[in-house]
Design an enzyme around this catalytic site. Structure first.
Site, PDB file in Angstrom:
ATOM      1  N   LYS A 153      32.156 -28.503 -72.931  1.00  0.00           N
ATOM      2  CA  LYS A 153      32.761 -27.364 -73.593  1.00  0.00           C
ATOM      3  C   LYS A 153      31.662 -26.363 -73.939  1.00  0.00           C
ATOM      4  O   LYS A 153      30.615 -26.735 -74.499  1.00  0.00           O
ATOM      5  CB  LYS A 153      33.472 -27.801 -74.878  1.00  0.00           C
ATOM      6  CG  LYS A 153      34.654 -28.737 -74.651  1.00  0.00           C
ATOM      7  CD  LYS A 153      35.865 -27.992 -74.130  1.00  0.00           C
ATOM      8  CE  LYS A 153      37.108 -28.871 -74.155  1.00  0.00           C
ATOM      9  NZ  LYS A 153      38.319 -28.127 -73.728  1.00  0.00           N
ATOM     10  N   LYS A 249      49.025 -30.469 -67.705  1.00  0.00           N
ATOM     11  CA  LYS A 249      49.115 -31.161 -68.990  1.00  0.00           C
ATOM     12  C   LYS A 249      50.586 -31.315 -69.348  1.00  0.00           C
ATOM     13  O   LYS A 249      51.355 -30.346 -69.276  1.00  0.00           O
ATOM     14  CB  LYS A 249      48.393 -30.379 -70.093  1.00  0.00           C
ATOM     15  CG  LYS A 249      46.886 -30.303 -69.939  1.00  0.00           C
ATOM     16  CD  LYS A 249      46.254 -29.486 -71.058  1.00  0.00           C
ATOM     17  CE  LYS A 249      44.745 -29.436 -70.941  1.00  0.00           C
ATOM     18  NZ  LYS A 249      44.132 -28.550 -71.965  1.00  0.00           N
TER      19      LYS A 249
END
Length: 332
Positions: A153, A249
């Site tokens: 990230k 997702k």
């Protein structure tokens, strides 16, 4: 024998994290999820959804959505009916997955058999290095350096230093980089040589979904994966012109039913497929494993951030994720 009455219950569950999960848009210290149970004929199906503020969701809004369709579900509405009853999101995901699980329990057939898919096996799943100083990110990466797949990230402040720090200690891992919409066009263009130098395999949603149209004319040095830009198969025609891969997702798609349609639709358009998750318990991950079996990249480490997961969930050893034992979800 006629079927017994079907009942639906929904509740808010909170799972504390052992370490803050920091991404470009903020940090979280707990996973707040909605758990749905549907009981019928002495069997119970379970599903979990993770409401996400980025998409205007909250636990309260998801519970309201579920309450709105309770009568329909208890009256016998099935997964196909559900697609027309609720919009994609965490609430629909929790119900859809509970219905899959219930059918598996009642029929004695595993979900893999129902979808004519492969049996679940262990797989490489990304371990995440969250945003911190480059030194702290290097320290975190060193702890998982032997994992086959690492997701990093980053934000817009100094992604080059962050990525160099991770690659310096994780020499061989396949690397996914996720700015979570925090870059702009100038930064994305400037980062291209470094992404090649550091052998980045996939760049996930670098720019905001609301301003990504220019990607249709951009030739990236490494494949770019749509995350916030794609929710369901209805988005594929637009997204296929801008991205090379899509992150499926279940909370975005609104359940396993819609997630499978998205994954198959992406494949039909020649796109790569990644299976992702929110920070969640294993009850979110178990159904996502069926999409993961169809994917090029798997990022299902949500439960690994929990101080305590649900009993009997997935396990991970060195970045190799194993499915839960029979009976946890989706199996008789």
């Amino acid at each position: 024998m006629p079927s017994m009455l079907r009942t639906l219950e929904a509740r808010h569950d909170r799972f504390a994290l052992h370490t803050p999960f920091r991404i470009a848009r903020g940090a979280k210290t707990a996973a707040n999820v909605v758990t749905v149970t549907i009981a019928q004929d002495g069997h119970i199906g379970r599903g979990e959804g993770v409401p996400y503020p980025r998409y205007g969701e909250s636990v309260a809004s998801a519970l309201d959505e579920i309450a709105h369709v309770r009568d329909a579900i208890e009256g016998g509405a099935d997964r196909e009916d559900l697609l027309g009853l609720l919009q994609p999101g965490a609430g629909r995901n929790a119900i859809d997955c509970a219905l899959w699980d219930l059918e598996a329990k009642r029929s004695g057939r595993a979900v893999a058999t129902m979808i004519d898919g492969p049996d679940l096996t262990s797989m490489a799943s990304a371990l995440t290095v969250v945003i911190d100083t480059p030194a702290e990110m290097a320290r975190a990466a060193a702890l998982i350096a032997t994992a086959p797949l690492i997701k990093v990230k980053v934000d817009h402040a100094d992604p080059a230093a962050q990525l160099r720090a991770v690659r310096a200690v994780a020499h061989n891992a396949t690397m996914i980089v996720d700015p979570n919409e925090s870059w702009d066009r100038t930064l994305l263009e400037a980062m291209q040589p470094l992404l090649v130098e550091l052998r980045v395999a996939l760049l996930e949603q670098p720019v905001p979904a609301s301003v990504d149209a220019w990607l249709a004319d951009f030739s990236p040095a490494v494949p770019i994966c749509a995350d916030e830009s794609i929710h369901t198969a209805d988005d594929l025609d637009r997204v296929a012109a801008r991205y090379q891969c899509v992150n499926v997702k279940l909370d975005k798609a609104g359940g396993l039913t819609a997630a499978l349609a998205l994954a198959h639709g992406a494949r039909a358009r020649g796109l790569g497929v990644m299976t992702g998750c929110m920070v969640s318990s294993s009850l979110s991950i178990a159904p996502a494993l069926h999409v993961a079996m169809l994917s090029d990249f798997v990022d299902l480490d949500g439960p690994l951030w929990l101080a305590e997961d649900r009993v009997g969930g997935v396990t991970d050893v060195g970045g190799i994720l194993s499915p839960p034992p029979p009976g946890f979800w989706g199996t008789p």
